[in-house]
Design a protein around this motif. Structure first.
Motif, short mmCIF file in Angstrom:
data_model
loop_
_atom_site.label_atom_id
_atom_site.label_comp_id
_atom_site.label_asym_id
_atom_site.label_seq_id
_atom_site.Cartn_x
_atom_site.Cartn_y
_atom_site.Cartn_z
N ALA A 94 0.84 -1.21 0.00
CA ALA A 94 0.00 0.00 0.00
C ALA A 94 0.87 1.25 0.00
N ARG A 95 1.95 1.23 0.77
CA ARG A 95 2.86 2.38 0.80
C ARG A 95 3.52 2.58 -0.57
N LEU A 96 3.91 1.48 -1.20
CA LEU A 96 4.53 1.55 -2.52
C LEU A 96 3.56 2.16 -3.53
N LEU A 97 2.30 1.68 -3.54
CA LEU A 97 1.31 2.22 -4.46
C LEU A 97 1.06 3.70 -4.20
N LEU A 113 -4.74 -3.83 -8.09
CA LEU A 113 -3.86 -3.15 -7.14
C LEU A 113 -4.31 -3.32 -5.70
N THR A 114 -5.23 -4.20 -5.46
CA THR A 114 -5.83 -4.29 -4.13
C THR A 114 -4.83 -4.71 -3.05
N THR A 115 -5.01 -4.13 -1.87
CA THR A 115 -4.22 -4.51 -0.71
C THR A 115 -5.09 -5.22 0.31
N ALA A 116 -6.38 -5.36 0.01
CA ALA A 116 -7.35 -6.04 0.88
C ALA A 116 -7.45 -5.37 2.24
N MET A 117 -7.32 -4.05 2.27
CA MET A 117 -7.52 -3.33 3.52
C MET A 117 -8.43 -2.14 3.24
N SER A 118 -9.11 -1.70 4.27
CA SER A 118 -10.04 -0.60 4.09
C SER A 118 -9.28 0.70 3.83
N ARG A 119 -10.00 1.67 3.32
CA ARG A 119 -9.40 2.97 3.02
C ARG A 119 -8.85 3.60 4.32
N SER A 120 -9.61 3.48 5.40
CA SER A 120 -9.14 4.09 6.66
C SER A 120 -7.88 3.38 7.18
N ALA A 122 -5.63 1.86 5.27
CA ALA A 122 -4.54 2.27 4.38
C ALA A 122 -4.06 3.66 4.75
N ASP A 123 -4.99 4.56 5.06
CA ASP A 123 -4.63 5.92 5.45
C ASP A 123 -3.85 5.92 6.76
N LYS A 124 -4.29 5.09 7.72
CA LYS A 124 -3.61 5.02 9.01
C LYS A 124 -2.16 4.54 8.83
N HIS A 125 -1.97 3.53 8.00
CA HIS A 125 -0.62 3.00 7.79
C HIS A 125 0.25 3.96 6.99
N GLN A 126 -0.35 4.82 6.17
CA GLN A 126 0.43 5.81 5.43
C GLN A 126 1.04 6.83 6.39
N ARG A 127 0.33 7.12 7.47
CA ARG A 127 0.81 8.12 8.43
C ARG A 127 1.84 7.57 9.39
N GLN A 128 1.90 6.26 9.56
CA GLN A 128 2.86 5.66 10.49
C GLN A 128 4.25 5.70 9.89
N PRO A 129 5.27 5.98 10.72
CA PRO A 129 6.64 5.96 10.20
C PRO A 129 7.04 4.56 9.77
N ILE A 130 7.86 4.49 8.76
CA ILE A 130 8.34 3.21 8.24
C ILE A 130 9.54 2.79 9.05
N PRO A 131 9.52 1.59 9.69
CA PRO A 131 10.68 1.14 10.46
C PRO A 131 11.83 0.79 9.52
N ARG A 132 13.03 1.19 9.91
CA ARG A 132 14.20 0.89 9.10
C ARG A 132 14.88 -0.37 9.63
N ALA A 133 15.71 -0.93 8.79
CA ALA A 133 16.39 -2.19 9.15
C ALA A 133 17.32 -2.01 10.33
N ASN A 134 17.92 -0.82 10.51
CA ASN A 134 18.87 -0.61 11.60
C ASN A 134 18.19 -0.23 12.91
N GLY A 135 16.85 -0.27 12.96
CA GLY A 135 16.14 0.00 14.20
C GLY A 135 15.59 1.41 14.28
N GLY A 136 16.00 2.33 13.42
CA GLY A 136 15.48 3.68 13.42
C GLY A 136 14.18 3.76 12.64
N GLU A 137 13.59 4.94 12.61
CA GLU A 137 12.37 5.14 11.85
C GLU A 137 12.63 6.17 10.78
N GLY A 138 11.90 6.05 9.66
CA GLY A 138 12.13 6.98 8.57
C GLY A 138 10.96 7.76 8.18
#
Length: 138
Positions: A94-97, A113-120, A122-138
Motif C-alpha cells: 500500500a505504501r509503494l502504491l 492493485l488491491t491490498t485487501a484493507m479498508s481505506r481508513s 490504508a490511510d492510518k498506515h500511510q501516516r505511520q513511520p516506516i521502520p528501518r532495518a537498523n532500528g530507526g524510523e524513517g
C-alpha cells in the motif's frame, strides 16, 4: 461526619445538609454519645469504608496481575494486545502504491492493485513511520 454537641438542633443540621444537596441516604446519624462504639450509624459507615477498601485493593491487585501477565508474555516473545490486522507485506505494498501516486481509494480497493484493507486502514498506515532495518524510523 457531622457531630452535634450541646444545644445544637439535629433537625436544623439535617435541613442544612438537605439544602446543600446531600441526599438523605448519604447522611449517617445516631443519637448516642461518641464514647460507645455500639452505634448504628458508625457500624454502617465502617461497613461502607471496608467495602470501599476491599474494592480498591482488588482493583490494584487486578492491575498488577495484568501487568505481570503482559510482562511474562512479552518476555516469552508472544504478541501483546490485538493481533495485527494486515500483514506487513500488504502494508508495504500500500505504501509503494501511494508513493507511486495512486490515491488511497485505488490503493485500498481497486483490483489488481488491491491490498485487501479498508481505506481508513490504508490511510492510518500511510501516516505511520516506516521502520528501518537498523532500528530507526524513517
Amino acid at each position: 461526619m457531622l457531630r452535634i454537641v450541646g444545644k445544637q438542633s439535629l433537625e436544623r443540621q439535617l435541613d442544612a445538609l438537605a439544602s446543600a444537596g446531600i441526599p438523605v441516604e448519604r447522611i449517617y446519624m445516631d443519637k448516642k454519645t461518641g464514647t460507645t462504639i455500639d452505634r448504628d450509624g458508625l457500624s454502617r459507615l465502617l461497613a461502607f469504608l471496608l467495602l470501599a477498601l476491599f474494592a480498591e485493593m482488588e482493583r490494584t491487585f487486578t492491575a498488577e496481575r495484568a501487568a505481570h501477565a503482559r510482562a511474562v508474555a512479552e518476555a516469552s516473545g508472544r504478541q501483546i494486545g490485538r493481533p495485527v490486522a494486515h500483514p506487513e507485506d500488504k502494508i508495504e505494498y500500500a505504501r509503494l502504491l501511494k508513493a507511486q501516486g495512486d490515491s488511497l481509494g485505488i490503493t485500498a480497493t481497486s483490483p489488481p492493485l488491491t491490498t485487501a484493507m479498508s481505506r481508513s486502514d490504508a490511510d492510518k498506515h500511510q501516516r505511520q513511520p516506516i521502520p528501518r532495518a537498523n532500528g530507526g524510523e524513517g
